[in-house]
Design a protein around this motif. Structure first.
Motif, PDB file in Angstrom:
ATOM      1  N   UNK A 133       5.437  -4.033   8.664  1.00 36.17           N
ATOM      2  CA  UNK A 133       4.248  -4.878   8.842  1.00 36.17           C
ATOM      3  C   UNK A 133       4.287  -6.069   7.897  1.00 36.17           C
ATOM      4  N   UNK A 134       4.628  -5.792   6.626  1.00 31.25           N
ATOM      5  CA  UNK A 134       4.663  -6.895   5.651  1.00 31.25           C
ATOM      6  C   UNK A 134       5.832  -7.845   5.945  1.00 31.25           C
ATOM      7  N   UNK A 135       6.976  -7.244   6.338  1.00 31.08           N
ATOM      8  CA  UNK A 135       8.151  -8.047   6.649  1.00 31.08           C
ATOM      9  C   UNK A 135       7.898  -8.946   7.857  1.00 31.08           C
ATOM     10  N   UNK A 136       7.272  -8.377   8.887  1.00 35.05           N
ATOM     11  CA  UNK A 136       6.977  -9.150  10.098  1.00 35.05           C
ATOM     12  C   UNK A 136       6.016 -10.296   9.785  1.00 35.05           C
ATOM     13  N   UNK A 137       5.018  -9.997   8.934  1.00 36.47           N
ATOM     14  CA  UNK A 137       4.050 -11.031   8.543  1.00 36.47           C
ATOM     15  C   UNK A 137       4.766 -12.190   7.851  1.00 36.47           C
ATOM     16  N   UNK A 138       5.719 -11.848   6.972  1.00 40.08           N
ATOM     17  CA  UNK A 138       6.486 -12.882   6.259  1.00 40.08           C
ATOM     18  C   UNK A 138       7.355 -13.688   7.215  1.00 40.08           C
ATOM     19  N   UNK A 139       7.968 -13.000   8.212  1.00 38.33           N
ATOM     20  CA  UNK A 139       8.848 -13.691   9.170  1.00 38.33           C
ATOM     21  C   UNK A 139       8.027 -14.647  10.037  1.00 38.33           C
ATOM     22  N   UNK A 140       6.842 -14.184  10.443  1.00 39.73           N
ATOM     23  CA  UNK A 140       5.947 -15.060  11.233  1.00 39.73           C
ATOM     24  C   UNK A 140       5.579 -16.297  10.427  1.00 39.73           C
ATOM     25  N   UNK A 152       6.361 -20.154  11.484  1.00 36.13           N
ATOM     26  CA  UNK A 152       5.249 -21.108  11.654  1.00 36.13           C
ATOM     27  C   UNK A 152       5.439 -22.332  10.754  1.00 36.13           C
ATOM     28  N   UNK A 153       6.585 -22.360  10.098  1.00 35.99           N
ATOM     29  CA  UNK A 153       6.950 -23.486   9.229  1.00 35.99           C
ATOM     30  C   UNK A 153       5.938 -23.739   8.120  1.00 35.99           C
ATOM     31  N   UNK A 154       5.435 -22.642   7.548  1.00 30.88           N
ATOM     32  CA  UNK A 154       4.521 -22.798   6.410  1.00 30.88           C
ATOM     33  C   UNK A 154       5.322 -22.635   5.126  1.00 30.88           C
ATOM     34  N   UNK A 155       4.845 -23.287   4.071  1.00 30.24           N
ATOM     35  CA  UNK A 155       5.588 -23.211   2.808  1.00 30.24           C
ATOM     36  C   UNK A 155       5.514 -21.794   2.252  1.00 30.24           C
ATOM     37  N   UNK A 156       6.551 -21.426   1.511  1.00 30.43           N
ATOM     38  CA  UNK A 156       6.636 -20.066   0.985  1.00 30.43           C
ATOM     39  C   UNK A 156       7.086 -20.111  -0.471  1.00 30.43           C
ATOM     40  N   UNK A 157       6.341 -19.328  -1.302  1.00 33.16           N
ATOM     41  CA  UNK A 157       6.714 -19.262  -2.706  1.00 33.16           C
ATOM     42  C   UNK A 157       7.993 -18.453  -2.859  1.00 33.16           C
ATOM     43  N   UNK A 215       9.420 -14.939  -1.008  1.00 32.53           N
ATOM     44  CA  UNK A 215      10.737 -14.856  -0.361  1.00 32.53           C
ATOM     45  C   UNK A 215      11.492 -13.649  -0.910  1.00 32.53           C
ATOM     46  N   UNK A 216      11.394 -13.458  -2.256  1.00 34.28           N
ATOM     47  CA  UNK A 216      12.116 -12.344  -2.872  1.00 34.28           C
ATOM     48  C   UNK A 216      11.536 -11.005  -2.442  1.00 34.28           C
ATOM     49  N   UNK A 217      10.210 -10.957  -2.206  1.00 28.17           N
ATOM     50  CA  UNK A 217       9.581  -9.713  -1.727  1.00 28.17           C
ATOM     51  C   UNK A 217      10.183  -9.316  -0.371  1.00 28.17           C
ATOM     52  N   UNK A 218      10.290 -10.321   0.514  1.00 26.87           N
ATOM     53  CA  UNK A 218      10.843 -10.039   1.850  1.00 26.87           C
ATOM     54  C   UNK A 218      12.299  -9.575   1.742  1.00 26.87           C
TER      55      UNK A 218
END
Length: 778
Positions: A22-29, A33-38, A42-45
């Motif tokens: 669930x958390x991984x899918x949320x991060x992939x989405x 969606x081309x949103x910025x990511x800390x 990224x390391x959590x994923x």
């Protein structure tokens, strides 16, 4: 959280896919969606994927994940590579994402579809690279292991994203996308400005989709399969259609010269097109299609226009035509033939215009040839960039019109060209008031060598040149010793040492004669000096092209000099015989019988006649002949020159002034000294060449050339047969022609005659029982 040691003997974590998905899918989405990511996110994923791949699972729970197909000897305990379930979920995610995307784009057309496709592709490609980074551990271990074991349909995550795009979006939209790209390219060809980034974006996508399916984890990269099949083949067909229509329409409304400019511009455009937004692999096939449509299909029109351009001296257009037609394999053959025929015709035409003057004016003849060569040599160098085929065409054409033109036909002999060229060299190298500066003379001699290169009968040139060089050296008429040496060096470079060996020996003789004169003068000082100024030139008989002197009685005034030198020379060189060349000798006579005192520069024959008038004022022609022993035909010419000079007068002198006819002077004609002789100059040259002498000399030269040729042909036949021992007639002819072609072009009947002579001399014999075969007799 405590874990039972019984079921997990090594104490490793057991993490199920549901715990992280669930958390991984949320991060992939979030990524897609081309949103910025800390970075921490990224390391959590990344850690989720890592933990899942390194967790322990019961061997029965995940058949592929626990690796049922273990390698032989692999321990059943410890951590196993897992990842199949995660891989499936990632694949399903990408598929669902693209299905949704397709719904948004499938109804778009033209530039709308391109805007959509390129933008989505760039964003999808970037997001997939991020996802690939997140799943790096899965790629390195589970995916690689599966591929190593030969399982099909498993890719690294980035490649999986591309395959999914290809299957879900590309297959559905490629026709309308490709059509839109082709429409855009056609707009650009029609002069409209287009957004090339749309085209290059699609091309980049097509190239990237050509995956190497055989080695999915290989670094070999793209196979270009998708690009070639889905775009390039259609693009090339469209290109052919476009230019077929355009070229036909353009030629109907414009001249060929304008069409060539258009074709040149179009070819450059297509080349630039590849550089700007197509893949480089398209370059050769695109060029081939364009060249075929724009040039090959209209080759006959190019050929017919080529002749017009030559006639009008349109050098720029000729250069443009060459650059276009040279792209076609074997396309230049016809142009070379046309150029050769044109230069030959122009050369013959130029000589035809001045044939009457050129026959007797070597300078005009050679300059006419050089003007034609200079013009077309410049054309070959500039328009045809010194292409070896066009250089050969120029050389062939020049060879043809130089050796066979209206001047040579008038005398029915190709030897006229080398004769006139040798005479032109004589004009250049002989002392005169018109002699050019040394640098200019050297340049002119280089020009002469251009004509010499094309002459077939180089032996004729050699004969005439050596005769004229001999006269210049003997009469001290050379304008420059350096120029003479330079010309001999050029001939030696062109034809070898043997060609110029006699010419070089002439120079040596002149040098030796200078030393000999010094020795003779010293000898005279020690003994009794002569009462006249006397100098001599001793020439080796084998090197100089002079004939033996005719009968002649030396005047008493010259006998003493003759005898003194003969005895001096005999004392120095016992066994050598001196043959005096009276016809080549000359001297100076001082007059005391006229109002003014004149110094006459005269030939020895003229001196002999004039010195007779010291005894009497009048003689008949017969009396002069008895006194001097000069042949009657030569004597009449000598007397005629003296009559024309008004040193002598006679019953027929007035007619003799206007007539050169030898018959005017009969043996009983009386010729008297003319006491009223006047001349503005006190130093008068009366030593002019006699016409009969010149004519006989020319006839003898041609006669000697024929004799020398027969000897050269015989020598060549003997050389060939000595090496080959047995040879057929045709082969022998071929080898003789090849060996002698650098000197002259032997005639086949003459070669046959020479073979017969050698058979008579028992150098060769005909082989019995074998037709047309000869053998060498040692």
């Amino acid at each position: 959280m405590s874990v039972s040691r019984g079921s997990n003997p090594h104490g490793l974590k057991q993490i199920g896919l549901d715990q992280i998905w669930d958390d991984l899918k949320s991060g992939i989405e979030h990524v897609y969606e081309r949103q910025s990511m800390l970075r921490t996110r990224y390391m959590e994923l990344y850690t989720h994927v890592y933990n899942y791949c390194t967790s322990v699972h019961q061997s029965g729970n995940q058949s592929r994940g626990s690796g049922n197909s273990r390698k032989k000897g692999q321990s059943s305990g410890g951590a196993q590579f897992v990842g199949l379930e995660l891989y499936k979920r990632l694949r399903d995610f990408l598929k669902n994402y693209l299905v949704t995307l397709l719904e948004d784009g499938q109804d778009r057309m033209d530039e709308g579809i391109l805007q959509f496709y390129t933008q989505q592709w760039e964003e999808y490609q970037f997001s997939s690279k991020v996802l690939d980074g997140v799943c790096a551990y899965l790629n390195r271990h589970w995916v690689r292991r599966e591929c190593d074991e030969g399982r099909k349909g498993i890719y690294e995550i980035y490649s999986l994203a591309l395959v999914t795009w290809r299957d879900q979006l590309f297959k559905a939209l490629n026709k309308q996308v490709t059509n839109a790209v082709l429409k855009l390219i056609e707009k650009e060809r029609n002069g409209e400005t287009i957004n090339t980034r749309l085209v290059s974006g699609v091309i980049n996508c097509y190239v990237a989709l050509g995956l190497n399916e055989e080695e999915p984890t290989s670094s070999k990269g793209s196979t270009l399969g998708v690009y070639k099949q889905s775009f390039e083949s259609q693009f090339l067909e469209d290109t052919e259609r476009f230019y077929t229509r355009e070229s036909s329409e353009f030629l109907c409304q414009n001249p060929m010269t304008e069409y060539m400019k258009k074709a040149e511009a179009r070819l450059m455009e297509e080349q630039r097109r590849v550089q700007v937004y197509l893949h480089e692999s398209t370059h050769d096939s695109l060029a081939k299609v364009c060249e075929n449509v724009l040039i090959s299909k209209h080759l006959e029109m190019f050929h017919s226009e080529f002749q017009n351009l030559l006639n009008d001296d349109k050098n720029d257009d000729l250069g443009r035509m060459y650059s276009l037609v040279s792209r076609i394999q074997d396309g230049l053959g016809e142009l070379k033939s046309l150029l050769e025929a044109h230069i030959q015709q122009q050369g013959q035409s130029a000589i035809d215009k001045c044939v009457d003057s050129a026959s007797n004016d070597p300078k005009m003849y050679v300059q006419t040839i050089l003007d034609v060569h200079k013009k077309y040599n410049a054309l070959v160098m500039t328009a045809f960039i010194n292409d070896s085929g066009f250089v050969a065409a120029l050389d062939k054409a020049c060879g043809k019109f130089i050796n066979n033109n209206s001047v040579t036909k008038a005398v029915n002999s190709s030897s006229k060209s080398p004769e006139l060229l040798a005479k032109y060299c004589d004009l250049l190298l002989k002392k005169s008031s018109k002699n050019p500066e040394e640098a200019e003379l050297e340049d002119t001699l280089n020009q002469v060598m251009i004509v010499f290169k094309y002459i077939e009968d180089k032996d004729v040139f050699q004969k005439f040149y050596s005769k004229m060089l001999a006269k210049r050296l003997v009469q001290h008429m050379s304008a420059s010793d350096d120029a003479e040496a330079s010309m001999i060096s050029k001939l030696k470079q062109a034809c070898g040492f043997e060609y110029t060996s006699k010419l070089q020996r002439m120079f040596q003789d002149i040098g030796l004669s200078k030393d000999l004169n010094e020795q003779f003068k010293k000898h005279l000082q020690d003994a009794l000096p002569l009462d006249i100024d006397f100098s001599i030139q001793v020439l080796s008989s084998g090197s100089w092209p002079f004939q033996q002197s005719c009968t002649f009685t030396l005047p008493q005034e010259l006998e003493r000099s003759f005898e003194r030198f003969s005895s001096f020379y005999s004392a120095q060189h016992s066994g050598r015989k001196l043959n005096w060349l009276y016809q080549m000798s000359k001297g100076e006579i001082v007059t005391n019988c006229f109002k003014n005192r004149y110094t006459l520069q005269a030939s020895t024959f003229q001196m002999a006649v004039l010195l007779q008038y010291n005894q009497s004022d009048s003689y008949t022609i017969q009396q002069l002949q008895d006194s001097t022993q000069i042949k009657m035909d030569v004597l009449t010419q000598v007397v005629q020159i003296l009559l024309k000079s008004r040193l002598l007068s006679g019953g027929q002198s007035e007619e003799a002034e206007h007539e050169d006819n030898i018959g005017n002077l009969q043996p009983n004609a009386v010729v008297s000294l003319y006491h009223g002789y006047k001349n503005k100059k006190l130093r008068v040259n009366i030593n002019v060449p006699m016409k009969t002498e010149v004519k006989i000399e020319q006839e003898n030269t041609h006669k000697h050339i024929e004799e020398d040729r027969k000897l050269l042909i015989q020598a060549a036949i003997v050389r060939i047969m000595k090496m080959r021992k047995v040879l057929k007639h045709q082969q022998l002819l071929g080898e003789v022609l090849t060996q002698l072609s650098s000197r002259f072009k032997p005639k086949v009947p003459v070669i046959k005659k020479c073979i017969d002579i050698l058979i008579e001399k028992e150098y060769l014999e005909r082989v019995e029982g074998q037709k047309d075969t000869y053998s060498y007799l040692a």
